[in-house]
Motif scaffolding. Structure first.
Motif, PDB file in Angstrom:
ATOM      1  N   LEU A 172      26.897 -40.850 -65.559  1.00 49.00           N
ATOM      2  CA  LEU A 172      26.724 -41.795 -66.370  1.00 49.00           C
ATOM      3  C   LEU A 172      25.194 -42.190 -66.490  1.00 49.00           C
ATOM      4  O   LEU A 172      24.581 -42.992 -67.312  1.00 49.00           O
ATOM      5  N   LYS A 173      24.724 -42.573 -65.495  1.00 50.03           N
ATOM      6  CA  LYS A 173      22.946 -43.182 -65.350  1.00 50.03           C
ATOM      7  C   LYS A 173      22.217 -41.953 -66.167  1.00 50.03           C
ATOM      8  O   LYS A 173      21.943 -42.351 -66.979  1.00 50.03           O
ATOM      9  N   SER A 174      22.403 -40.940 -66.182  1.00 51.67           N
ATOM     10  CA  SER A 174      21.686 -39.383 -66.700  1.00 51.67           C
ATOM     11  C   SER A 174      22.105 -39.945 -68.089  1.00 51.67           C
ATOM     12  O   SER A 174      20.903 -39.445 -68.600  1.00 51.67           O
ATOM     13  N   LEU A 175      23.239 -40.386 -68.287  1.00 53.44           N
ATOM     14  CA  LEU A 175      23.820 -40.021 -70.193  1.00 53.44           C
ATOM     15  C   LEU A 175      23.154 -41.430 -70.568  1.00 53.44           C
ATOM     16  O   LEU A 175      22.614 -41.388 -72.455  1.00 53.44           O
ATOM     17  N   ASN A 176      22.556 -42.902 -69.979  1.00 54.19           N
ATOM     18  CA  ASN A 176      22.323 -43.794 -70.414  1.00 54.19           C
ATOM     19  C   ASN A 176      23.018 -44.413 -71.697  1.00 54.19           C
ATOM     20  O   ASN A 176      21.873 -44.902 -72.497  1.00 54.19           O
ATOM     21  N   CYS A 177      24.387 -44.500 -71.512  1.00 57.15           N
ATOM     22  CA  CYS A 177      24.714 -44.817 -73.433  1.00 57.15           C
ATOM     23  C   CYS A 177      24.478 -46.301 -72.608  1.00 57.15           C
ATOM     24  O   CYS A 177      24.079 -47.316 -72.096  1.00 57.15           O
ATOM     25  N   ASP A 178      25.217 -46.860 -74.145  1.00 57.67           N
ATOM     26  CA  ASP A 178      25.024 -48.121 -74.857  1.00 57.67           C
ATOM     27  C   ASP A 178      26.897 -49.574 -74.245  1.00 57.67           C
ATOM     28  O   ASP A 178      26.017 -50.132 -73.847  1.00 57.67           O
ATOM     29  N   PHE A 179      27.987 -48.012 -74.286  1.00 60.35           N
ATOM     30  CA  PHE A 179      28.600 -49.323 -74.309  1.00 60.35           C
ATOM     31  C   PHE A 179      29.967 -47.896 -73.554  1.00 60.35           C
ATOM     32  O   PHE A 179      29.474 -46.494 -73.383  1.00 60.35           O
ATOM     33  N   LEU A 180      30.573 -48.886 -72.482  1.00 62.80           N
ATOM     34  CA  LEU A 180      31.633 -48.486 -71.193  1.00 62.80           C
ATOM     35  C   LEU A 180      33.214 -48.664 -72.905  1.00 62.80           C
ATOM     36  O   LEU A 180      33.497 -49.828 -72.775  1.00 62.80           O
ATOM     37  N   LYS A 181      33.470 -47.816 -72.678  1.00 64.20           N
ATOM     38  CA  LYS A 181      35.317 -48.583 -73.860  1.00 64.20           C
ATOM     39  C   LYS A 181      36.455 -47.878 -72.147  1.00 64.20           C
ATOM     40  O   LYS A 181      36.934 -47.181 -72.148  1.00 64.20           O
ATOM     41  N   ILE A 182      37.006 -49.206 -71.843  1.00 69.76           N
ATOM     42  CA  ILE A 182      37.553 -49.350 -70.940  1.00 69.76           C
ATOM     43  C   ILE A 182      39.284 -48.615 -72.013  1.00 69.76           C
ATOM     44  O   ILE A 182      39.797 -49.033 -72.808  1.00 69.76           O
ATOM     45  N   ASP A 183      39.640 -47.749 -71.012  1.00 67.14           N
ATOM     46  CA  ASP A 183      40.538 -47.169 -71.631  1.00 67.14           C
ATOM     47  C   ASP A 183      41.539 -48.496 -71.471  1.00 67.14           C
ATOM     48  O   ASP A 183      42.456 -48.537 -70.991  1.00 67.14           O
ATOM     49  N   ARG A 184      42.712 -47.553 -72.585  1.00 62.35           N
ATOM     50  CA  ARG A 184      44.047 -48.913 -72.973  1.00 62.35           C
ATOM     51  C   ARG A 184      44.616 -48.786 -71.410  1.00 62.35           C
ATOM     52  O   ARG A 184      45.545 -50.218 -71.652  1.00 62.35           O
ATOM     53  N   SER A 185      45.058 -47.696 -70.659  1.00 68.24           N
ATOM     54  CA  SER A 185      46.435 -48.300 -69.947  1.00 68.24           C
ATOM     55  C   SER A 185      45.732 -48.717 -69.276  1.00 68.24           C
ATOM     56  O   SER A 185      46.316 -49.342 -68.180  1.00 68.24           O
ATOM     57  N   PHE A 186      44.391 -49.501 -68.499  1.00 66.81           N
ATOM     58  CA  PHE A 186      44.112 -49.623 -67.568  1.00 66.81           C
ATOM     59  C   PHE A 186      44.659 -51.252 -68.231  1.00 66.81           C
ATOM     60  O   PHE A 186      45.265 -52.153 -67.654  1.00 66.81           O
ATOM     61  N   VAL A 187      44.436 -52.047 -69.592  1.00 66.07           N
ATOM     62  CA  VAL A 187      44.560 -52.777 -70.499  1.00 66.07           C
ATOM     63  C   VAL A 187      46.228 -53.651 -70.520  1.00 66.07           C
ATOM     64  O   VAL A 187      46.689 -54.424 -69.969  1.00 66.07           O
ATOM     65  N   MET A 188      46.869 -52.237 -70.701  1.00 72.92           N
ATOM     66  CA  MET A 188      47.985 -52.288 -71.039  1.00 72.92           C
ATOM     67  C   MET A 188      49.174 -52.843 -69.264  1.00 72.92           C
ATOM     68  O   MET A 188      50.484 -53.641 -69.257  1.00 72.92           O
ATOM     69  N   ASP A 189      48.364 -52.573 -68.521  1.00 71.77           N
ATOM     70  CA  ASP A 189      48.846 -52.922 -67.210  1.00 71.77           C
ATOM     71  C   ASP A 189      48.414 -53.536 -66.741  1.00 71.77           C
ATOM     72  O   ASP A 189      48.946 -54.512 -65.294  1.00 71.77           O
ATOM     73  N   MET A 190      48.191 -54.911 -67.227  1.00 73.43           N
ATOM     74  CA  MET A 190      46.738 -55.765 -66.997  1.00 73.43           C
ATOM     75  C   MET A 190      48.356 -57.202 -66.327  1.00 73.43           C
ATOM     76  O   MET A 190      47.911 -57.728 -65.313  1.00 73.43           O
ATOM     77  N   GLU A 191      49.252 -57.251 -67.221  1.00 74.75           N
ATOM     78  CA  GLU A 191      50.593 -57.872 -67.515  1.00 74.75           C
ATOM     79  C   GLU A 191      51.626 -58.051 -65.819  1.00 74.75           C
ATOM     80  O   GLU A 191      51.933 -58.723 -65.139  1.00 74.75           O
ATOM     81  N   ASP A 192      51.155 -56.841 -65.518  1.00 74.76           N
ATOM     82  CA  ASP A 192      52.057 -55.658 -64.731  1.00 74.76           C
ATOM     83  C   ASP A 192      51.406 -56.189 -62.952  1.00 74.76           C
ATOM     84  O   ASP A 192      51.292 -55.566 -62.002  1.00 74.76           O
ATOM     85  N   ASN A 193      49.997 -57.239 -63.193  1.00 79.64           N
ATOM     86  CA  ASN A 193      49.404 -56.737 -62.442  1.00 79.64           C
ATOM     87  C   ASN A 193      49.133 -55.428 -60.899  1.00 79.64           C
ATOM     88  O   ASN A 193      49.445 -55.253 -60.086  1.00 79.64           O
TER      89      ASN A 193
END
Length: 517
Positions: A431-452
């Motif tokens: 990730l450091k070598s790519l020096n990207c501008d954005f990271l897009k968090i995969d939807r699977s992390f967001v969908m599991d938020m309500e279940d903790n």
């Protein structure tokens, strides 16, 4: 495509294949029919000429025989004359008897010798243009009038012609030999084909091309003519093997044309063909899913998503993306989608300048030199959109060439985002070598938020990683207010998901932008 749709397409393809096979058979039948007819017509015409050639040979032989005898200095039926007549008969091919006349009476012949009583012939059936007298099927003195023959008389001699041995006299034949001069007379063959003089107009009508009827006259004896009206039974018996071959070719043509057409139509419905054809004929189109500032809910950008639909219906991304990879057309596909989206977004006056426009690229494309050839995008970027190149985490990004190309693109003003972060191949050093501008968090992390769940508890760690790398986070798959609030509380900057808008046309995107400001 549903099973019912597949069945409908199968029936439709089969009907089209049947129609093509019928058309193919019709064309082949027409072509082979014309060819076969031309061959048969040529054979029948040759047969007619053979008959006329045989008649000419008989007449020429008789002419030579009689002319030779008429040149001899005999005025009476002497033994010398009879001897010469018999020698001449022996040399002749088609003359079977020769007679000599004195004062218009037959006085001797090669077979009977000197007649006890001179014989007066009946009036001839017709005279030719050379003033030769012809008797057709007349009783022969030789056989006590119990047999008939054709007799020709010129000068002091006549000749009984051997017509039967060459052309025959059967009334059942499909041809008729005639004398078509000032007088009309049937000579041989079927007497019912022609019953009167045939003029030139009638000859042309009989000789029309698509007919097996012929009317022709001899080149030397121009008034000696032949009409042929080919017998269908004889032709069938003669050419039945060709007919069997003809039917076999027709059936084979029908089977092959049906098989080829049906397979072609089925192939046209295959995903491989539809994608190849779709790239060539603009069957791919763009939809735009907005992403927003989670704090203000303002639409600040969009992700360009590819869709496909042709006359056979849609193909969904999870089907066509693997095929694009398999066909090694990822770069061609990406260029088509970028060009289409840029033209559409530039043309919409309600899409603001400086809007973030995010394109998905295949990781493998960053390993090729052509990845650097994106200057044309900047040239058509009329509204100074912030172009974001999204790349799914992949081990190919770890290569030296990929890192080099990404850095080169960033130096030209492109922004880079790592898509589906957290579920792919990645490490901090990469990730450091790519020096990207954005990271897009995969939807699977967001969908599991309500279940903790454990997965959702990793989001704060992802936030820490992003802060350490100085990159901006975009959360994918945001579908409700609670997820939005919690992500905002975690300091996730941007969000993307159905809460803010499904993939939509450029016109709908423009309306969403306007509504959010």
């Amino acid at each position: 495509m549903t099973r019912n749709e597949q069945k409908q397409f199968f029936v439709a393809d089969n009907l089209k294949a049947v129609a093509v096979s019928l058309l193919s058979v019709s064309l082949i039948t027409l072509l082979l029919g014309i060819l076969m007819f031309a061959v048969i017509r040529g054979q029948e015409e040759a047969r007619a000429r053979d008959i006329l050639d045989s008649v000419r040979a008989i007449f020429q032989d008789a002419e030579r025989t009689i002319d030779y005898l008429n040149m001899l200095p005999y005025d009476t039926c002497t033994m010398e004359n009879l001897s010469e007549m018999r020698k001449t008969l022996f040399r002749s091919r088609f003359v079977k008897e020769i007679g000599f006349y004195e004062d218009g009476l037959l006085v001797c012949s090669t077979y009977l010798g000197v007649l006890d009583e001179p014989f007066k012939e009946a009036p001839p059936d017709f005279y030719t243009g050379l003033n030769d007298a012809f008797w057709i099927n007349t009783p022969l003195k030789l056989f006590e009038a119990q047999a008939t023959g054709t007799i020709v008389k010129r000068g002091k001699y006549n000749a009984v012609l051997n017509m039967d041995g060459v052309v025959g006299f059967s009334s059942s034949q499909d041809w008729q030999l005639i004398y078509n001069g000032e007088q009309f007379y049937h000579i041989a063959g079927n007497p019912r084909l022609i019953e009167n003089t045939v003029n030139k107009d009638e000859q042309q009508y009989i000789n029309r091309y698509f007919s097996l009827s012929f009317f022709m006259c001899d080149e030397r004896y121009s008034n000696t003519c032949l009409k042929v009206q080919s017998d269908k039974g004889r032709l069938f018996s003669l050419h039945n093997s060709k007919l069997v071959l003809f039917i076999f070719i027709m059936l084979t043509t029908a089977a092959l044309s049906h098989m080829v057409t049906f397979n072609y139509l089925r192939r046209r419905r295959s995903i491989e063909y539809r994608i190849t054809n779709g790239l060539a004929h603009n069957k791919f189109f763009c939809l735009y899913q907005p992403f927003v500032d989670l704090a203000s809910r303002q639409v600040i950008g969009c992700e360009v998503l590819s869709r496909f639909e042709d006359e056979f219906g849609p193909i969904y991304p999870d089907e066509f993306i693997p095929q694009v990879r398999e066909q090694e057309k990822t770069w061609e596909f990406t260029m088509v989608m970028i060009k289409s989206a840029m033209e559409e977004l530039n043309a919409n006056p309600d899409i603001p300048e400086g809007f973030k426009v995010s394109f998905n690229l295949f990781p493998s494309d960053f390993t090729r030199e052509s990845a650097l050839d994106l200057d044309w995008i900047l040239e058509i970027n009329e509204k100074n959109f912030k172009i974001v190149l999204e790349i799914t985490e992949d081990e190919q990004l770890a290569t030296h060439s990929a890192v080099k190309h990404i850095k080169a693109l960033k130096s030209k003003g492109f922004m880079v985002a790592i898509d589906d972060f957290g579920v792919g191949y990645s490490n901090l050093s990469q990730l450091k070598s790519l020096n990207c501008d954005f990271l897009k968090i995969d939807r699977s992390f967001v969908m599991d938020m309500e279940d903790n769940s454990i997965r959702s508890s990793l989001i704060p760690h992802i936030v820490n990683i992003a802060e350490g790398l100085n990159v901006t986070l975009i959360a994918e798959g945001v579908e409700n207010i609670d997820q939005c609030k919690e992500l905002n509380d975690m300091a996730v900057k941007y969000g993307q998901g159905w809460l803010f808008g499904k993939p939509q046309a450029a016109k709908s995107l423009a309306a969403a932008i306007k509504a959010s400001t």
